[in-house]
Design an enzyme around this catalytic site. Structure first.
Site, short mmCIF file in Angstrom:
data_model
loop_
_atom_site.label_atom_id
_atom_site.label_comp_id
_atom_site.label_asym_id
_atom_site.label_seq_id
_atom_site.Cartn_x
_atom_site.Cartn_y
_atom_site.Cartn_z
N HIS A 43 1.89 -3.62 -2.47
CA HIS A 43 3.07 -3.10 -1.78
C HIS A 43 2.99 -1.58 -1.59
O HIS A 43 4.01 -0.89 -1.67
CB HIS A 43 4.37 -3.49 -2.52
CG HIS A 43 4.73 -4.93 -2.27
ND1 HIS A 43 5.40 -5.34 -1.15
CD2 HIS A 43 4.48 -6.05 -2.99
CE1 HIS A 43 5.56 -6.66 -1.20
NE2 HIS A 43 5.01 -7.12 -2.31
N ILE A 44 1.80 -1.10 -1.34
CA ILE A 44 1.68 0.33 -1.01
C ILE A 44 0.93 0.55 0.30
O ILE A 44 0.81 1.67 0.75
CB ILE A 44 1.03 1.15 -2.15
CG1 ILE A 44 -0.37 0.63 -2.49
CG2 ILE A 44 1.91 1.16 -3.39
CD1 ILE A 44 -1.12 1.54 -3.46
N SER A 74 -3.58 -14.86 2.34
CA SER A 74 -3.66 -14.40 3.73
C SER A 74 -4.30 -15.38 4.70
O SER A 74 -5.19 -15.03 5.48
CB SER A 74 -4.40 -13.07 3.82
OG SER A 74 -3.63 -12.09 3.25
N ASP A 103 -4.14 -6.96 4.91
CA ASP A 103 -4.69 -8.32 4.99
C ASP A 103 -5.62 -8.48 6.18
O ASP A 103 -6.74 -9.00 6.06
CB ASP A 103 -3.55 -9.34 5.12
CG ASP A 103 -2.57 -9.26 3.98
OD1 ASP A 103 -2.87 -8.56 2.99
OD2 ASP A 103 -1.50 -9.88 4.07
N TYR A 136 10.39 -9.45 1.79
CA TYR A 136 9.32 -8.47 2.04
C TYR A 136 9.87 -7.33 2.91
O TYR A 136 9.70 -6.15 2.59
CB TYR A 136 8.15 -9.17 2.76
CG TYR A 136 6.97 -8.27 3.02
CD1 TYR A 136 5.91 -8.20 2.14
CD2 TYR A 136 6.93 -7.46 4.17
CE1 TYR A 136 4.83 -7.36 2.37
CE2 TYR A 136 5.85 -6.62 4.41
CZ TYR A 136 4.80 -6.58 3.51
OH TYR A 136 3.74 -5.75 3.75
C1 GLA Z 1 1.38 -8.89 2.25
C2 GLA Z 1 1.26 -7.98 3.46
C3 GLA Z 1 0.35 -6.78 3.17
C4 GLA Z 1 0.76 -6.08 1.87
C5 GLA Z 1 0.94 -7.09 0.74
C6 GLA Z 1 1.51 -6.46 -0.51
O1 GLA Z 1 0.16 -9.51 1.97
O2 GLA Z 1 0.77 -8.67 4.58
O3 GLA Z 1 0.37 -5.89 4.27
O4 GLA Z 1 1.90 -5.31 2.06
O5 GLA Z 1 1.81 -8.15 1.11
O6 GLA Z 1 0.62 -5.53 -1.02
#
Ligand code: GLA
Length: 371
Positions: free
Chosen positions: A20-21, A111, A157, A207
């Site tokens: 989450h950064i 992903s 991702d 999110y």
């Molecule tokens: C999901 C989002 C990414 C990222 C992660 C958390 O996978 O698609 O862009 O923000 O969460 O790190």
């Protein structure tokens, strides 16, 4: 696959640390997986894209002159969104047949959607005879995720899915959108990926809410700090000015600042073969995602905590967006079997259903094979 001209793959991913950064301009540490999406592709000489799936009975036909019109398609919206935005960015999209075969489990936090998006664009570019610009492919795939799937995601991702390299993790700088590979070498340890199998719900809205909270923090701190993104705020600056933030916004920002620091340390640890330090950083990251960022939930906590309690495990954390999905754990090779048994049993006991352990290697991002 008989009758197709190309086999194109893009990878699922784990994130070792830096959660989450990415959407705060931070550096993250993902690696591409051998779980991937394969697109079998051939041109068909029409102005239609015919989509089919190895795992679904439906076929969907997209008109390449009206690619904006498929936002409500349950599965095809990802391919349609990618084709639409790729075309809009000035690329040629030609009529084709695309057969999708995805080995990234849906809803696992590994992903699958990025793998589908990136491989779709790579297939369209290949069929049109274009060279593959992996960075651009990742950026357009991210846009498709935002506009078509409604998740205001960062670049991690799609970038990892496109640019992954066998045997390597990557330090991805999400501000400059550039990367450096780091050999993924764990010595006497193995990386174990476990899905908590929590049914997915409301992940998108939660999110997007976290993302909005970090934007709020940035807006406030910008009044006193010359920063363009939250990842630029140092721990010293946060100690001095963090008090301007309150409640959840303070907690979210604290996580971001400290997680950025952990990525730095983790990259150094990985480069110097200090797997024990890496493990400790994973544990600290999970704690912060649980207590400050609040994206873990009882299922991921149960998995991470029973993993951390096992004597062969030196670190465990959730990976990806959270709210469900997977943990990654570093486990001494000799203890892997006992680790798997004990974590599975503890999870079933505590949560009431089974978790799932995956066997996956660190693999390449986009691959294109003429068949
Ligand atoms: C999901 C989002 C990414 C990222 C992660 C958390 O996978 O698609 O862009 O923000 O969460 O790190």
């Amino acid at each position: 696959m008989k009758g197709y001209d190309y086999k194109i793959t893009a990878a699922g991913r784990i994130n070792i640390i830096g959660e989450h950064i990415d959407y705060c301009g931070g550096k993250v540490f993902p690696a591409a997986l051998s779980l991937n999406n394969t697109v079998y592709a051939r041109a068909n000489g029409t102005d239609k894209i015919n989509l089919s799936w190895t795992t679904l009975p439906d076929n969907v036909t997209l008109d390449i002159n009206g690619l904006d019109g498929y936002r409500n398609e349950k599965y095809a919206k990802f391919q349609a969104g990618c084709a639409y935005l790729w075309q809009k960015a000035g690329h040629k999209v030609i009529g084709c047949d695309l057969l999708m075969d995805c080995s990234v489990p849906f809803g696992s936090g590994l992903s699958s959607s990025a793998a589908i998006e990136v491989s779709t664009i790579a297939a369209l570019a290949t069929l049109a005879g274009e060279p593959l610009d992996k960075k651009e492919i990742a950026l357009i795939a991210q846009q498709a995720e935002r506009e078509y799937a409604g998740v205001n995601c960062g670049i991690m991702d799609q970038y990892a899915s496109a640019n992954g390299k066998r045997g390597c993790a990557m330090i991805l700088d999400c501000k400059s959108v550039t990367h450096e590979y780091v050999p993924f070498e764990l010595g006497d340890y193995s990386l174990i990926i476990i899905n908590c199998n929590k049914p997915h719900n409301l992940v998108e809205s939660k999110y997007n809410e976290r993302r909005a909270e970090t934007e709020k923090a940035l807006e406030i701190l910008k009044k006193v700090l010359p920063v363009s993104c939250l990842a630029e705020v140092t721990t010293e600056q946060f100690a001095k000015f963090g008090g301007m933030l309150s409640g959840k916004v303070y907690d979210r920002c604290k996580h971001v600042v400290e997680e950025c620091e952990r990525v730095k340390l983790a990259a150094e640890a990985m480069k110097s073969g200090d797997v024990l330090t890496l493990g400790k950083l994973l544990n600290a990251s999970h704690k912060s995602l649980k207590e400050l960022y609040e994206v873990t939930g009882k299922e991921l906590d149960a998995l991470a905590e029973s993993a951390q309690a096992h004597p062969a495990c030196i670190g465990s954390r959730m990976t990806g967006a959270g709210f469900g999905g997977c943990t990654i754990s570093l486990v001494e090779k000799d203890g892997v079997e006992s680790f798997k048994e004990s974590v599975s049993a503890a999870y079933r006991e505590k949560i009431g259903y089974d978790c799932k352990i995956y066997a996956a290697e660190i693999a390449d991002g986009i691959t294109v094979t003429k068949i």
